[in-house]
Write a protein that holds these residues in place. Sequence first.
Motif, PDB file in Angstrom:
ATOM      1  N   TYR A  94       0.849  -1.185   0.000  1.00 29.24           N
ATOM      2  CA  TYR A  94       0.000   0.000   0.000  1.00 29.24           C
ATOM      3  C   TYR A  94       0.886   1.237   0.000  1.00 29.24           C
ATOM      4  CZ  TYR A  94      -3.213   3.548   1.695  1.00 29.24           C
ATOM      5  OH  TYR A  94      -3.951   4.685   1.822  1.00 29.24           O
ATOM      6  N   ASP A  95       0.570   2.187  -0.847  1.00 32.40           N
ATOM      7  CA  ASP A  95       1.318   3.436  -0.920  1.00 32.40           C
ATOM      8  C   ASP A  95       0.420   4.569  -0.437  1.00 32.40           C
ATOM      9  OD1 ASP A  95       2.697   5.742  -1.534  1.00 32.40           O
ATOM     10  OD2 ASP A  95       3.211   5.123  -3.567  1.00 32.40           O
ATOM     11  N   PRO A  96       0.708   5.150   0.731  1.00 33.46           N
ATOM     12  CA  PRO A  96      -0.162   6.204   1.268  1.00 33.46           C
ATOM     13  C   PRO A  96      -0.177   7.475   0.420  1.00 33.46           C
ATOM     14  CG  PRO A  96       1.812   5.964   2.618  1.00 33.46           C
ATOM     15  CD  PRO A  96       1.837   4.854   1.610  1.00 33.46           C
ATOM     16  N   GLN A  97       0.772   7.623  -0.502  1.00 36.09           N
ATOM     17  CA  GLN A  97       0.815   8.797  -1.381  1.00 36.09           C
ATOM     18  C   GLN A  97      -0.228   8.708  -2.501  1.00 36.09           C
ATOM     19  OE1 GLN A  97       3.478  11.295  -1.187  1.00 36.09           O
ATOM     20  NE2 GLN A  97       3.897  10.430   0.818  1.00 36.09           N
ATOM     21  N   GLU A  98      -0.676   7.500  -2.803  1.00 32.75           N
ATOM     22  CA  GLU A  98      -1.640   7.324  -3.887  1.00 32.75           C
ATOM     23  C   GLU A  98      -3.025   7.797  -3.443  1.00 32.75           C
ATOM     24  OE1 GLU A  98       0.179   3.663  -6.453  1.00 32.75           O
ATOM     25  OE2 GLU A  98      -1.141   3.116  -4.803  1.00 32.75           O
ATOM     26  N   LYS A 112       1.748   5.593  -8.603  1.00 29.23           N
ATOM     27  CA  LYS A 112       3.087   5.448  -9.175  1.00 29.23           C
ATOM     28  C   LYS A 112       3.018   4.956 -10.614  1.00 29.23           C
ATOM     29  CE  LYS A 112       5.728   5.452  -5.177  1.00 29.23           C
ATOM     30  NZ  LYS A 112       6.354   4.970  -4.085  1.00 29.23           N
ATOM     31  N   LEU A 113       2.007   4.131 -10.925  1.00 32.13           N
ATOM     32  CA  LEU A 113       1.872   3.667 -12.298  1.00 32.13           C
ATOM     33  C   LEU A 113       1.520   4.825 -13.233  1.00 32.13           C
ATOM     34  CD1 LEU A 113       2.059   1.235 -14.178  1.00 32.13           C
ATOM     35  CD2 LEU A 113      -0.373   0.816 -13.768  1.00 32.13           C
ATOM     36  N   LEU A 114       0.702   5.758 -12.768  1.00 29.68           N
ATOM     37  CA  LEU A 114       0.410   6.944 -13.584  1.00 29.68           C
ATOM     38  C   LEU A 114       1.676   7.758 -13.825  1.00 29.68           C
ATOM     39  CD1 LEU A 114      -3.014   8.105 -12.114  1.00 29.68           C
ATOM     40  CD2 LEU A 114      -2.588   7.327 -14.454  1.00 29.68           C
ATOM     41  N   GLU A 115       2.515   7.878 -12.805  1.00 30.46           N
ATOM     42  CA  GLU A 115       3.783   8.589 -12.965  1.00 30.46           C
ATOM     43  C   GLU A 115       4.700   7.866 -13.951  1.00 30.46           C
ATOM     44  OE1 GLU A 115       5.433   8.977  -9.035  1.00 30.46           O
ATOM     45  OE2 GLU A 115       3.675  10.065  -8.306  1.00 30.46           O
ATOM     46  N   LEU A 117       3.792   5.984 -16.411  1.00 29.98           N
ATOM     47  CA  LEU A 117       3.208   5.946 -17.750  1.00 29.98           C
ATOM     48  C   LEU A 117       3.912   6.896 -18.703  1.00 29.98           C
ATOM     49  CD1 LEU A 117       0.881   4.736 -19.463  1.00 29.98           C
ATOM     50  CD2 LEU A 117      -0.446   6.750 -18.825  1.00 29.98           C
ATOM     51  N   THR A 118       4.182   8.095 -18.238  1.00 29.22           N
ATOM     52  CA  THR A 118       4.819   9.077 -19.129  1.00 29.22           C
ATOM     53  C   THR A 118       6.297   8.766 -19.376  1.00 29.22           C
ATOM     54  OG1 THR A 118       5.232  10.585 -17.284  1.00 29.22           O
ATOM     55  CG2 THR A 118       3.186  10.899 -18.530  1.00 29.22           C
ATOM     56  N   ILE A 119       6.877   7.909 -18.562  1.00 30.68           N
ATOM     57  CA  ILE A 119       8.258   7.469 -18.771  1.00 30.68           C
ATOM     58  C   ILE A 119       8.292   6.301 -19.749  1.00 30.68           C
ATOM     59  CG2 ILE A 119      10.261   6.390 -17.636  1.00 30.68           C
ATOM     60  CD1 ILE A 119       9.324   7.886 -15.069  1.00 30.68           C
ATOM     61  N   SER A 120       7.324   5.402 -19.655  1.00 34.06           N
ATOM     62  CA  SER A 120       7.349   4.166 -20.443  1.00 34.06           C
ATOM     63  C   SER A 120       6.591   4.247 -21.768  1.00 34.06           C
ATOM     64  CB  SER A 120       6.788   3.020 -19.609  1.00 34.06           C
ATOM     65  OG  SER A 120       5.435   3.262 -19.285  1.00 34.06           O
ATOM     66  N   THR A 121       5.832   5.309 -21.984  1.00 35.33           N
ATOM     67  CA  THR A 121       5.081   5.465 -23.236  1.00 35.33           C
ATOM     68  C   THR A 121       5.252   6.900 -23.736  1.00 35.33           C
ATOM     69  OG1 THR A 121       3.004   6.240 -22.239  1.00 35.33           O
ATOM     70  CG2 THR A 121       3.325   3.845 -22.359  1.00 35.33           C
ATOM     71  N   ASP A 122       4.661   7.197 -24.878  1.00 33.78           N
ATOM     72  CA  ASP A 122       4.752   8.571 -25.403  1.00 33.78           C
ATOM     73  C   ASP A 122       3.573   9.442 -24.956  1.00 33.78           C
ATOM     74  OD1 ASP A 122       2.702   7.611 -26.965  1.00 33.78           O
ATOM     75  OD2 ASP A 122       3.587   8.224 -28.870  1.00 33.78           O
ATOM     76  N   THR A 123       2.842   9.015 -23.936  1.00 33.95           N
ATOM     77  CA  THR A 123       1.754   9.831 -23.399  1.00 33.95           C
ATOM     78  C   THR A 123       2.326  11.001 -22.615  1.00 33.95           C
ATOM     79  OG1 THR A 123       1.648   8.486 -21.403  1.00 33.95           O
ATOM     80  CG2 THR A 123       0.174   7.867 -23.212  1.00 33.95           C
ATOM     81  N   CYS A 124       1.542  12.055 -22.505  1.00 35.86           N
ATOM     82  CA  CYS A 124       1.967  13.247 -21.769  1.00 35.86           C
ATOM     83  C   CYS A 124       0.787  13.835 -21.009  1.00 35.86           C
ATOM     84  CB  CYS A 124       2.480  14.332 -22.712  1.00 35.86           C
ATOM     85  SG  CYS A 124       3.894  13.879 -23.688  1.00 35.86           S
ATOM     86  N   ARG A 125       1.091  14.401 -19.873  1.00 32.23           N
ATOM     87  CA  ARG A 125       0.128  15.234 -19.157  1.00 32.23           C
ATOM     88  C   ARG A 125       0.793  16.589 -19.024  1.00 32.23           C
ATOM     89  NH1 ARG A 125      -3.437  14.330 -13.737  1.00 32.23           N
ATOM     90  NH2 ARG A 125      -4.666  16.196 -14.069  1.00 32.23           N
ATOM     91  N   LYS A 135      -7.331  11.883 -22.599  1.00 32.61           N
ATOM     92  CA  LYS A 135      -7.350  11.674 -21.143  1.00 32.61           C
ATOM     93  C   LYS A 135      -7.405  10.183 -20.841  1.00 32.61           C
ATOM     94  CE  LYS A 135      -9.780  13.258 -16.974  1.00 32.61           C
ATOM     95  NZ  LYS A 135      -9.212  12.301 -16.123  1.00 32.61           N
ATOM     96  N   TRP A 136      -6.682   9.768 -19.833  1.00 29.69           N
ATOM     97  CA  TRP A 136      -6.678   8.366 -19.412  1.00 29.69           C
ATOM     98  C   TRP A 136      -6.945   8.266 -17.924  1.00 29.69           C
ATOM     99  CZ3 TRP A 136      -2.148  10.769 -21.211  1.00 29.69           C
ATOM    100  CH2 TRP A 136      -1.231  11.123 -20.219  1.00 29.69           C
TER     101      TRP A 136
END
Length: 164
Positions: A94-98, A112-115, A117-125, A135-136
């Motif tokens: 469990y990550d209390p930051q999520e 952390k997976l959302l964070e 995502l932008t490293i592992s794919t070409d998606t951007c926020r 939007k995802w």
Amino acid sequence: MGWRVSFAETDKILSKPKAAPFLRSLEECEDNELRITVAGAKIGDCAVGTFDGTALGRILSQCRPIESDENLAFEITFESYIIYQVRNESFCSYDPQEIRHGKFLIIFEKSKLLEYLTISTDTCRFADGSFYPVKWTHYGIYTQNHVIDVISQCEPNVLRLTRS
């Protein structure tokens, strides 16, 4: 075959027994479609057997197994996804930051997976809150033995397959 239920409503239904549902199947279909079938949990009958008079034996004689309730099954379909992962629930923490909403079927605002995502794919926020290409949302499906994370640009379709 079944009737449509929202992701959040399905979480409420699966949370009533207070035990995580069971993963029945996970299938990748054509064109990046992901289909996940889960069954609710139920408390089984008392274990049959002889328990000695020890404290442990007395405790075990009162235990009930948690079993899959095939009368409470749902099919969750993501018509498209950006990324998904399946983890052994024994190795998840469990990550209390999520920031999350739901008990077993979860929607994340921050993870952390959302964070990642932008490293592992070409998606951007972008700084203004907009997304590329669209939007995802991060969805979590927490079962007895598996944690499934799906980041998708579309809301999942949920069908209730059985009546309870």
